[in-house]
Write an enzyme that holds these catalytic residues in place. Structure first.
Site, PDB file in Angstrom:
ATOM      1  CB  THR A   1      -0.919  -0.032   1.344  1.00 27.91           C
ATOM      2  OG1 THR A   1      -1.686   1.223   1.095  1.00 27.91           O
ATOM      3  CG2 THR A   1      -0.175   0.130   2.519  1.00 27.91           C
TER       4      THR A   1
ATOM      5  CG  HIS B   1       5.140 -11.517  16.884  1.00 31.05           C
ATOM      6  ND1 HIS B   1       6.182 -12.652  16.487  1.00 31.05           N
ATOM      7  CD2 HIS B   1       5.596 -10.657  17.933  1.00 31.05           C
ATOM      8  CE1 HIS B   1       7.005 -12.283  17.338  1.00 31.05           C
ATOM      9  NE2 HIS B   1       6.867 -11.154  17.862  1.00 31.05           N
TER      10      HIS B   1
END
Length: 512
Positions: free
Chosen positions: A431, A483
């Protein structure tokens, strides 16, 4: 022999519905495909049409009853309708009107919504581009259906005109739902009121009800009765001020349409007068589009389900800018497209994804899916919201192919021409907030992907280069990652790899 009237087949996500309104009573004559009853679900109001012509012999469920998919609602039998000769004459008139050809003697067609993909349950009528009686050419766009992923066009089946609109702007429709009636050869300057009579005639089973100067949709009418609301205090957002189900739900939530609310509100104001404010203070309330609702839902879902962290770095864009300046004219002549920055970032990301397969993976329940290819989504901003079309197999694409693909995506996204398959899949997303002036941001992961790269504005800053201060064109980079899947070390090294490839573009050519 009696014919059963059954509820429609509900989508998988809809368990049951309720009978909103019967438009015929036992003993009434009905024509084939005439509206008999409406079923309201938690998502949409479904119309049940007569499977055969005849007389409604019995109803097995009452208004307000809960029904399941394909449940028998009533039966149609053969026989004479109540009212004897008068009813028969009325039926003959209806038959004559139904058989009356449109101007030009053309055949009538049902205008239906497109067949939605399996992942889409329903859509919203975004706009009607043609009005009743207006001349239309074959394949000209009649209406647009907005889903949570793409805007679909409904085109005219032949030259002619609309004679009836069954689904107003803002109403929710299912796959292949009937939106209106189209007649070949009708419309144009010679069209008369008789040509569009089916749209205005009460004999055609119109489902709306007028209360005072307000027009209520069937689902809205039911809610108004349940909550004993004052219709005059409800603002309709449908076409022509039509009050929709959503308008009534909003009024119930705000408590603005309860009977006697005006007096109590006035008393409250008298007890605690608001401070006077000079000047106009305009406000505008519009329904959130389905695309915007889906974007909001997915962004919140991403933050709630992923253990999302972001790591930052900065890249000296001097080498890429020098390369662009040197070859931009030659590049345009050779490939007929401008050399931008995104091509370099897509190629750098493709190489980095090959070196760090965890970043190119996705999570499916308790499984990890490793992708042996790189399909990179590129976020594109449109008036309707953010869409992410996907470039397939970017590892095998040349920079010119990337630039052509992005230009094409951008143009078709703004025109609402992107297909659903072009926005599905993807193993990684890029993006670019820099085109709007963003200096630094934290991008949100696009599930089920596990990472996203954020580009930003190129800003000249003083940097220490070989012991000296130099002004360099710098860009902050950000990688947000899940994560649960990616360790911090891999995320940092992945971003450093992109930095190194961009600061020395020769690495992209030499694969080092």
């Amino acid at each position: 022999m009696a014919t059963e009237i059954k509820a429609p087949t509900f989508p998988e996500s809809v368990a049951e519905g309720s009978v909103a309104a019967w438009h015929k009573k036992p003993g009434d004559s009905v024509e084939r495909d005439e509206l008999i009853v409406e079923i309201e679900t938690d998502k949409v109001v479904l119309e049940v049409l007569a499977p055969e012509a005849g007389v409604l012999s019995e109803t097995l469920v009452e208004e307000g009853d809960t029904v399941e998919s394909e449940q028998v609602l009533g039966r149609i039998g053969e026989g004479e309708a109540k009212g004897g000769k008068a009813s028969a004459e009325s039926g003959d008139k209806q038959d004559a009107k139904a058989e009356k050809p449109a101007a030009g003697g053309g055949e009538k067609h049902e205008v239906k919504a497109p067949t939605f993909p399996e992942s889409i349950q329903e859509g919203t009528v975004a706009s009607w581009n043609k009005q009743v009686g207006e001349a239309v050419k074959r394949d000209e766009v009649l209406a647009e259906i907005e889903t949570d992923k793409v805007v679909l066009e409904v085109v005219a089946p032949a030259d002619g005109a609309l004679v009836e609109i069954k689904a107003e702007e803002g109403s929710q429709v299912e796959s292949e739902a009937v939106l209106g009636i189209f007649a070949e050869g009708a419309g144009g300057e010679g069209a008369t009121a008789a040509d569009v009579e089916p749209a205005a005639s009460a004999d055609d089973g119109a489902s709306d009800e007028q209360v005072g100067d307000k027009i209520l949709a069937p689902a809205a009418r039911k809610l108004v009765a349940e909550h004993d609301l004052d219709v005059s205090k409800i603002e309709g957002t449908g076409k022509g001020g039509r009050i929709l189900k959503e308008d009534v739900q909003r009024a119930v939530k705000e408590g603005s349409a309860a009977k006697g609310a005006k007096a109590s509100t006035g008393a409250a104001k008298a007890a605690s007068p608001a401070p006077a404010v000079e000047g106009e203070r305009p406000e505008k309330r519009v329904p959130m589009s389905r695309l915007r609702q889906t974007i909001a839902k997915r962004l919140v879902q991403a933050q709630q389900t992923a253990a999302m962290l972001t790591t930052y770095n900065e890249v000296d864009m001097g080498a890429v800018m020098a390369l662009r300046a040197q070859y931009k004219d030659t590049f345009v002549k050779t490939h007929d497209v401008k050399l931008g920055f995104m091509g370099f970032f897509v190629k750098a990301a493709s190489e980095a994804l090959k070196r760090f397969p965890d970043v190119n993976a996705s999570i499916d329940g308790t499984d990890i899916v490793y992708h042996g290819y790189q399909d990179i989504g590129v976020a594109v901003s449109t008036d309707r919201g953010l869409v992410v079309p996907v470039l397939r197999d970017t590892d095998s694409m040349k920079i010119a192919d990337v630039e052509k693909g992005i230009v094409d995506f951008g143009k078709r996204a703004r025109d609402g021409k992107l297909g659903i398959d072009e926005m599905q899949g993807g193993t990684f997303t890029i993006t670019n907030g820099g085109i709007f002036g963003s200096l630094m941001s934290t991008p949100i992961i696009n599930p089920p992907q596990t990472a996203i790269l954020g580009m930003h504005k190129i800003q000249e800053r003083p940097m220490a280069v070989n012991g000296k201060v130099e002004i360099r064109p710098m860009m902050y980079l950000a990688v947000s990652y899940d994560h649960r899947m990616i360790d911090g070390k891999d995320a940092v090294q992945f971003l450093v790899t992109i930095k190194e490839l961009l600061e020395d573009p020769a690495r992209l050519l030499l694969d080092i």
